[in-house]
Design a protein around this motif. Structure first.
Motif, mmCIF file in Angstrom:
data_model
loop_
_atom_site.group_PDB
_atom_site.id
_atom_site.type_symbol
_atom_site.label_atom_id
_atom_site.label_comp_id
_atom_site.label_asym_id
_atom_site.label_seq_id
_atom_site.Cartn_x
_atom_site.Cartn_y
_atom_site.Cartn_z
ATOM 1 N N UNK A 184 61.537 -39.309 53.857
ATOM 2 C CA UNK A 184 61.927 -39.748 55.200
ATOM 3 C C UNK A 184 60.692 -39.971 56.074
ATOM 4 N N UNK A 185 59.702 -39.125 55.885
ATOM 5 C CA UNK A 185 58.490 -39.270 56.698
ATOM 6 C C UNK A 185 57.860 -40.642 56.501
ATOM 7 N N UNK A 186 57.724 -41.044 55.238
ATOM 8 C CA UNK A 186 57.068 -42.346 55.063
ATOM 9 C C UNK A 186 57.999 -43.494 55.430
ATOM 10 N N UNK A 187 59.321 -43.303 55.255
ATOM 11 C CA UNK A 187 60.264 -44.354 55.684
ATOM 12 C C UNK A 187 60.140 -44.593 57.184
ATOM 13 N N UNK A 188 60.086 -43.488 57.929
ATOM 14 C CA UNK A 188 60.064 -43.643 59.392
ATOM 15 C C UNK A 188 58.696 -44.087 59.917
ATOM 16 N N UNK A 189 57.632 -43.580 59.276
ATOM 17 C CA UNK A 189 56.313 -43.919 59.813
ATOM 18 C C UNK A 189 55.884 -45.340 59.423
ATOM 19 N N UNK A 190 56.498 -45.859 58.337
ATOM 20 C CA UNK A 190 56.114 -47.179 57.841
ATOM 21 C C UNK A 190 56.207 -48.262 58.937
ATOM 22 N N UNK A 191 57.329 -48.249 59.650
ATOM 23 C CA UNK A 191 57.526 -49.259 60.697
ATOM 24 C C UNK A 191 56.465 -49.150 61.769
ATOM 25 N N UNK A 192 56.185 -47.909 62.173
ATOM 26 C CA UNK A 192 55.179 -47.705 63.222
ATOM 27 C C UNK A 192 53.816 -48.190 62.741
ATOM 28 N N UNK A 193 53.513 -47.871 61.479
ATOM 29 C CA UNK A 193 52.208 -48.276 60.937
ATOM 30 C C UNK A 193 52.100 -49.791 60.850
ATOM 31 N N UNK A 194 53.180 -50.416 60.369
ATOM 32 C CA UNK A 194 53.078 -51.871 60.186
ATOM 33 C C UNK A 194 52.968 -52.604 61.521
ATOM 34 N N UNK A 195 53.394 -51.959 62.588
ATOM 35 C CA UNK A 195 53.238 -52.594 63.901
ATOM 36 C C UNK A 195 52.023 -52.036 64.654
ATOM 37 N N UNK A 196 51.182 -51.276 63.942
ATOM 38 C CA UNK A 196 49.970 -50.720 64.567
ATOM 39 C C UNK A 196 50.282 -49.704 65.644
ATOM 40 N N UNK A 197 51.417 -48.994 65.506
ATOM 41 C CA UNK A 197 51.822 -48.054 66.552
ATOM 42 C C UNK A 197 51.699 -46.594 66.114
ATOM 43 N N UNK A 198 51.172 -46.392 64.921
ATOM 44 C CA UNK A 198 51.098 -45.022 64.422
ATOM 45 C C UNK A 198 49.942 -44.293 65.105
ATOM 46 N N UNK A 199 50.254 -43.148 65.676
ATOM 47 C CA UNK A 199 49.235 -42.374 66.371
ATOM 48 C C UNK A 199 49.103 -41.036 65.641
ATOM 49 N N UNK A 200 47.892 -40.778 65.128
ATOM 50 C CA UNK A 200 47.683 -39.580 64.306
ATOM 51 C C UNK A 200 48.053 -38.305 65.055
ATOM 52 N N UNK A 201 47.694 -38.281 66.337
ATOM 53 C CA UNK A 201 47.915 -37.085 67.151
ATOM 54 C C UNK A 201 49.406 -36.816 67.351
ATOM 55 N N UNK A 202 50.093 -37.885 67.823
ATOM 56 C CA UNK A 202 51.487 -37.671 68.256
ATOM 57 C C UNK A 202 52.513 -38.143 67.231
ATOM 58 N N UNK A 203 52.022 -38.755 66.117
ATOM 59 C CA UNK A 203 52.937 -39.369 65.158
ATOM 60 C C UNK A 203 54.033 -38.441 64.657
ATOM 61 N N UNK A 204 53.611 -37.236 64.225
ATOM 62 C CA UNK A 204 54.609 -36.334 63.656
ATOM 63 C C UNK A 204 55.607 -35.856 64.695
ATOM 64 N N UNK A 205 55.100 -35.682 65.924
ATOM 65 C CA UNK A 205 56.020 -35.255 66.991
ATOM 66 C C UNK A 205 57.083 -36.352 67.213
ATOM 67 N N UNK A 206 56.610 -37.605 67.207
ATOM 68 C CA UNK A 206 57.542 -38.732 67.407
ATOM 69 C C UNK A 206 58.613 -38.737 66.311
ATOM 70 N N UNK A 207 58.178 -38.508 65.056
ATOM 71 C CA UNK A 207 59.148 -38.520 63.948
ATOM 72 C C UNK A 207 60.191 -37.422 64.129
ATOM 73 N N UNK A 208 59.716 -36.239 64.539
ATOM 74 C CA UNK A 208 60.656 -35.125 64.706
ATOM 75 C C UNK A 208 61.609 -35.396 65.859
ATOM 76 N N UNK A 209 61.079 -36.006 66.903
ATOM 77 C CA UNK A 209 61.940 -36.316 68.058
ATOM 78 C C UNK A 209 63.045 -37.292 67.669
ATOM 79 N N UNK A 210 62.648 -38.265 66.872
ATOM 80 C CA UNK A 210 63.631 -39.287 66.503
ATOM 81 C C UNK A 210 64.683 -38.682 65.566
ATOM 82 N N UNK A 211 64.239 -37.796 64.664
ATOM 83 C CA UNK A 211 65.215 -37.130 63.789
ATOM 84 C C UNK A 211 66.174 -36.293 64.612
#
Ligand SMILES: Nc1ncnc2c1ncn2[C@@H]1O[C@H](COP(=O)(O)OP(=O)(O)OP(=O)(O)O)[C@@H](O)[C@H]1O
Length: 400
Positions: A144-171
């Protein structure tokens, strides 16, 4: 969550309207602010190819054949119709997952068919799709982590600092625990998988979600939960939905307005309440007469109108009104020759039927449908159309 307020991409220098030195070209009036999507005469035709190298075009599947509709910001627009009438293709044509053959689609004022490159990518981020079958639309090898982060990465929106927090929030927003991040699609139930599909769409902060039969692959017991979730998310994030469904009951309880499609065209459109209280198009009437009513006294007294035969082949659509071959109210010969335009019969209630008033007022009674009319348009080569469809579908990216 605030929506990704991507302003319309600045017009390119080649656009004369953006160049102060160019002679002034009268700009088209912008649609009212509350309209998010404005589609005019959208067409998607698929070529039917033959020959050893599939180099001969022998016809076209008229999957979407001139649909015009608007979707207001924040509303749910339900698109209904039986299987094969073009609902999915309309949704995909709108998002340009398939290229429309003709017509116009404005999204927040930008002409989607004109967008290219970065501008198209940005617009696509604001329009996401939730698919019918969550299992086949999720990659079984990705957790699930890579499924959700893939979209953010492909649009250049992945942020190392806050990325995981964003994923947890969305879940959390879709009702899944943070521990889901490490798990794979097969470890979830159907309803949970659809929540992941919704999270994947939501993470890009879209304005519009095209939900294509989002609950039809789920157990009845979880359908309501997923629909409620979609409703909560809409309120929370100010989302606009195009909800595609063949089940009228699903649309009834979730949509503000409903469009009924038949063989590539819109035959009726109104508020959800009006459609169910006073369906005006013969096709809508037959569809609704098949939906059981929980009250046995009403149920017993209802007039059931059976829909005869299969949907005609979109490679050989009938002349005139597309529904005339199956219509119990068909009148010779106007219905066979003139294609009725969508016209407004009551405020916000549009219908494409020459005789809608007479049918509503009981001046024309339903009669037997002639089987030879039904046959004439379903017989044509529908098996080979299906074969070609399957072949082409095999070349599309997964889930499309
Ligand atoms: N890539 C394609 N190539 C050729 N024909 C296609 C293609 N995709 C869809 N079609 C045809 O277009 C018509 C409309 O299909 P579409 O999937 O949009 O209908 P639908 O109303 O969404 O049906 P369902 O609910 O079964 O998905 C069908 O006849 C289908 O076979």
């Amino acid at each position: 969550m605030t929506t990704d307020a991507t302003p319309s991409d600045p017009a390119s220098p080649a656009d004369p309207a953006s160049d102060p030195a160019s002679p002034s070209v009268p700009a088209e009036p912008a649609p009212p602010a509350e309209v998010l999507v404005e589609v005019t005469d959208l067409q998607v035709h698929f070529p039917i190819k033959r020959g050893v190298f599939f180099d001969r075009t022998i016809g076209h599947v008229h999957a979407v054949d001139g649909v015009s509709l608007t979707i207001r910001r924040g509303e749910t627009y339900g698109l209904v119709g039986e299987s094969g009438c073009g609902k999915t293709t309309f949704g995909r044509g709108l998002l340009r997952l398939v290229e429309p053959t003709g017509g116009k689609a404005l999204f927040d004022g930008s002409d989607l068919r004109e967008l290219k490159g970065e501008a198209l990518r940005k617009a696509r981020r604001r329009m996401q799709m939730v698919f019918q079958d969550p299992l086949s639309s999720l990659d079984p090898r990705q957790n699930v982590e890579s499924t959700l982060s893939e979209g953010l990465k492909s649009h250049g929106l992945w942020d190392k600092e806050s990325g995981h927090r964003t994923l947890k929030e969305i879940l959390d927003a879709v009702g899944l625990p943070a521990t889901a991040l490490r798990r794979y699609p097969h470890e979830f139930s159907g309803g949970q998988r659809q929540r992941i599909g919704i999270a994947r769409a939501l993470i890009l902060k879209p304005d519009l979600i095209v939900a294509d039969e989002p609950v039809s692959a789920l157990d009845v017991s979880v359908q309501a939960q997923v629909l409620n979730l979609l409703e909560d998310l809409q309120e929370r994030y100010g989302l606009t939905y195009l909800l595609i469904a063949h089940d009228l009951a699903v649309v009834r309880h979730t949509s503000d307005r409903v469009g009924v499609m038949y063989l590539g065209g819109l035959v009726e459109e109104s508020s959800s309440a009006d459609l169910y209280e006073q369906p005006l198009h013969p096709y809508t009437r037959t569809l609704l007469s098949a939906v059981p009513v929980p009250d046995p006294t009403i149920e017993d007294s209802r007039q059931r109108i059976l829909l005869s035969g299969d949907l005609p082949s979109p490679a050989n659509p009938p002349s005139g009104c597309r529904f005339h071959t199956r219509c119990p109210w068909r009148q010779e010969t106007r219905c066979d020759t003139d294609r009725p335009a969508l016209r407004e019969l009551a405020p916000g209630h549009r219908v494409a039927c020459h005789y809608a008033e007479d049918i509503r007022d009981g001046k024309i009674q339903p009669h037997e449908v002639r089987p030879e009319l039904v046959e004439a348009h379903t017989a044509l080569d529908s098996a080979s159309v299906q074969a070609v469809t399957a072949e082409i579908a095999g070349t599309l990216p997964p889930g499309h």
